[in-house]
Scaffold this motif. Sequence first.
Motif, PDB file in Angstrom:
ATOM      1  N   GLY A  96     -10.124 -21.514  25.101  1.00 51.45           N
ATOM      2  CA  GLY A  96     -10.721 -20.994  26.323  1.00 51.45           C
ATOM      3  C   GLY A  96      -9.796 -21.066  27.522  1.00 51.45           C
ATOM      4  N   GLY A  97      -8.703 -21.823  27.378  1.00 46.83           N
ATOM      5  CA  GLY A  97      -7.718 -21.917  28.457  1.00 46.83           C
ATOM      6  C   GLY A  97      -8.208 -22.687  29.661  1.00 46.83           C
ATOM      7  N   ILE A  98      -9.044 -23.717  29.411  1.00 49.82           N
ATOM      8  CA  ILE A  98      -9.583 -24.489  30.542  1.00 49.82           C
ATOM      9  C   ILE A  98      -9.213 -25.967  30.489  1.00 49.82           C
ATOM     10  N   PHE A  99      -8.738 -26.446  29.332  1.00 45.21           N
ATOM     11  CA  PHE A  99      -8.309 -27.844  29.252  1.00 45.21           C
ATOM     12  C   PHE A  99      -7.446 -28.044  28.016  1.00 45.21           C
ATOM     13  N   PHE A 100      -6.337 -28.787  28.200  1.00 44.86           N
ATOM     14  CA  PHE A 100      -5.440 -29.100  27.094  1.00 44.86           C
ATOM     15  C   PHE A 100      -5.385 -30.608  26.910  1.00 44.86           C
ATOM     16  N   SER A 101      -5.702 -31.056  25.727  1.00 42.56           N
ATOM     17  CA  SER A 101      -5.601 -32.481  25.423  1.00 42.56           C
ATOM     18  C   SER A 101      -4.140 -32.839  25.172  1.00 42.56           C
ATOM     19  N   GLU A 102      -3.864 -34.107  24.921  1.00 41.04           N
ATOM     20  CA  GLU A 102      -2.485 -34.569  24.758  1.00 41.04           C
ATOM     21  C   GLU A 102      -1.818 -33.974  23.521  1.00 41.04           C
ATOM     22  N   ARG A 103      -2.563 -33.775  22.447  1.00 40.52           N
ATOM     23  CA  ARG A 103      -1.957 -33.273  21.202  1.00 40.52           C
ATOM     24  C   ARG A 103      -1.281 -31.912  21.388  1.00 40.52           C
ATOM     25  N   PRO A 104      -1.986 -30.887  21.895  1.00 35.58           N
ATOM     26  CA  PRO A 104      -1.292 -29.608  22.091  1.00 35.58           C
ATOM     27  C   PRO A 104      -0.203 -29.661  23.151  1.00 35.58           C
ATOM     28  N   LEU A 105      -0.369 -30.512  24.174  1.00 33.48           N
ATOM     29  CA  LEU A 105       0.669 -30.638  25.191  1.00 33.48           C
ATOM     30  C   LEU A 105       1.929 -31.254  24.593  1.00 33.48           C
ATOM     31  N   TYR A 106       1.748 -32.200  23.691  1.00 37.65           N
ATOM     32  CA  TYR A 106       2.892 -32.775  22.974  1.00 37.65           C
ATOM     33  C   TYR A 106       3.588 -31.686  22.153  1.00 37.65           C
ATOM     34  N   GLU A 107       2.798 -30.839  21.511  1.00 36.05           N
ATOM     35  CA  GLU A 107       3.364 -29.752  20.716  1.00 36.05           C
ATOM     36  C   GLU A 107       4.144 -28.781  21.600  1.00 36.05           C
ATOM     37  N   LEU A 108       3.634 -28.524  22.796  1.00 43.17           N
ATOM     38  CA  LEU A 108       4.343 -27.652  23.736  1.00 43.17           C
ATOM     39  C   LEU A 108       5.684 -28.261  24.125  1.00 43.17           C
ATOM     40  N   ARG A 109       5.693 -29.563  24.414  1.00 39.71           N
ATOM     41  CA  ARG A 109       6.941 -30.234  24.790  1.00 39.71           C
ATOM     42  C   ARG A 109       7.967 -30.157  23.658  1.00 39.71           C
ATOM     43  N   GLU A 110       7.501 -30.395  22.439  1.00 35.98           N
ATOM     44  CA  GLU A 110       8.408 -30.338  21.289  1.00 35.98           C
ATOM     45  C   GLU A 110       8.913 -28.914  21.052  1.00 35.98           C
ATOM     46  N   SER A 111       8.057 -27.933  21.295  1.00 36.69           N
ATOM     47  CA  SER A 111       8.459 -26.537  21.152  1.00 36.69           C
ATOM     48  C   SER A 111       9.533 -26.169  22.170  1.00 36.69           C
ATOM     49  N   TYR A 112       9.377 -26.681  23.390  1.00 38.87           N
ATOM     50  CA  TYR A 112      10.371 -26.447  24.449  1.00 38.87           C
ATOM     51  C   TYR A 112      11.724 -27.041  24.047  1.00 38.87           C
ATOM     52  N   LYS A 113      11.720 -28.263  23.539  1.00 37.21           N
ATOM     53  CA  LYS A 113      12.957 -28.908  23.101  1.00 37.21           C
ATOM     54  C   LYS A 113      13.604 -28.123  21.967  1.00 37.21           C
ATOM     55  N   SER A 114      12.781 -27.739  20.995  1.00 42.43           N
ATOM     56  CA  SER A 114      13.290 -27.025  19.825  1.00 42.43           C
ATOM     57  C   SER A 114      13.892 -25.682  20.206  1.00 42.43           C
ATOM     58  N   LEU A 115      13.258 -24.978  21.145  1.00 38.85           N
ATOM     59  CA  LEU A 115      13.765 -23.678  21.582  1.00 38.85           C
ATOM     60  C   LEU A 115      15.155 -23.817  22.204  1.00 38.85           C
ATOM     61  N   ILE A 116      15.336 -24.832  23.035  1.00 39.10           N
ATOM     62  CA  ILE A 116      16.647 -25.074  23.648  1.00 39.10           C
ATOM     63  C   ILE A 116      17.686 -25.396  22.581  1.00 39.10           C
ATOM     64  N   GLN A 117      17.325 -26.305  21.685  1.00 35.22           N
ATOM     65  CA  GLN A 117      18.280 -26.739  20.661  1.00 35.22           C
ATOM     66  C   GLN A 117      18.684 -25.603  19.725  1.00 35.22           C
ATOM     67  N   LYS A 118      17.738 -24.773  19.315  1.00 34.50           N
ATOM     68  CA  LYS A 118      18.052 -23.650  18.420  1.00 34.50           C
ATOM     69  C   LYS A 118      18.903 -22.605  19.125  1.00 34.50           C
ATOM     70  N   THR A 119      18.560 -22.329  20.388  1.00 34.24           N
ATOM     71  CA  THR A 119      19.315 -21.324  21.141  1.00 34.24           C
ATOM     72  C   THR A 119      20.757 -21.760  21.346  1.00 34.24           C
ATOM     73  N   ILE A 120      20.941 -23.010  21.725  1.00 35.74           N
ATOM     74  CA  ILE A 120      22.285 -23.522  21.981  1.00 35.74           C
ATOM     75  C   ILE A 120      23.082 -23.675  20.688  1.00 35.74           C
ATOM     76  N   ALA A 121      22.390 -24.006  19.599  1.00 35.80           N
ATOM     77  CA  ALA A 121      23.071 -24.163  18.311  1.00 35.80           C
ATOM     78  C   ALA A 121      23.684 -22.844  17.848  1.00 35.80           C
ATOM     79  N   ASN A 122      23.055 -21.725  18.213  1.00 34.13           N
ATOM     80  CA  ASN A 122      23.561 -20.405  17.815  1.00 34.13           C
ATOM     81  C   ASN A 122      24.524 -19.803  18.841  1.00 34.13           C
ATOM     82  N   HIS A 123      24.811 -20.569  19.872  1.00 33.59           N
ATOM     83  CA  HIS A 123      25.669 -20.086  20.950  1.00 33.59           C
ATOM     84  C   HIS A 123      27.154 -20.264  20.578  1.00 33.59           C
TER      85      HIS A 123
END
Length: 291
Positions: A96-123
Amino acid sequence: MVQKAETKKAKQILHDVIFELQNVSESMQWFLSYDRLSELLEIRKEECLRKVYQFKSAKPQMTLSGGFHEVDGDLLVDFLAWNLELDEVAEEFLKGGIFFSERPLYELRESYKSLIQKTIANHKLDQELILLLTAATIDFDDAVDSYLMDKFEIDFFVRRSIHQFLEKFDIHPEYGAEEFLYEYLKSLIPTKILNFRDITREFRDRTYYELYGRFREAKKKKKKKIVQTVTTEVKDLLAFFDLEPGANITEVKKKFKELLKKYHPDINKKGEEMTKRIILKYNRLVELIGS
């Protein structure tokens, strides 16, 4: 048959609660009074309050303030799951886009880290530029910071990871989820939680080896100085929340919620900037106390 009918009704009530919060939400900031909650639950106000007090007996950190604010989202989710006997409350709040618990927020943080690492690894490394920057700075990490800032935009990683997150969970973005998540990630970037040098550590080590043909030595930590700095910072942050040294996470969270409610835009029209400061300081304090 009766149980199916009850479950169907419980799901409809949950849908009505989410729809109500979507209607009153502004940038994922909302308030659901006990009066309105009783109407949505289709029970008398007295019965609703009785259930709230019964629920509070198992949640000592819960404060009674006439209803649930967005900072009490985890409590509202638990209350509805308990009262309606449904397992999917947190998932539906997320969609519904009205509240995020810690679990999905943790997943978002890990996704952000992974995106940076994958992008830079292919650079493909621009050795000429990195050598030039290294010669112009004393610290190798400073040179790499300058190099990466020249080649990549942090804002791209933030927005891209949010876009993927919203798509993955099929989240409605029109109630402020995208803006909320953007501010959430940006507030964590200056902290250890999303420390850029930690995220790009492997790239830094590999780059050093490519340039100099040897592994770089780990920096010696000045333990005493770090401890003193952290202690002073914790003391200042606790003072901001009007807490004494030695306060635990539960006490910090309680003060955090009290301050957010005080400066909530629905109550204090000039409280938006203060709200951002409160969130940033809270994230930093939790990080330091928990480390």
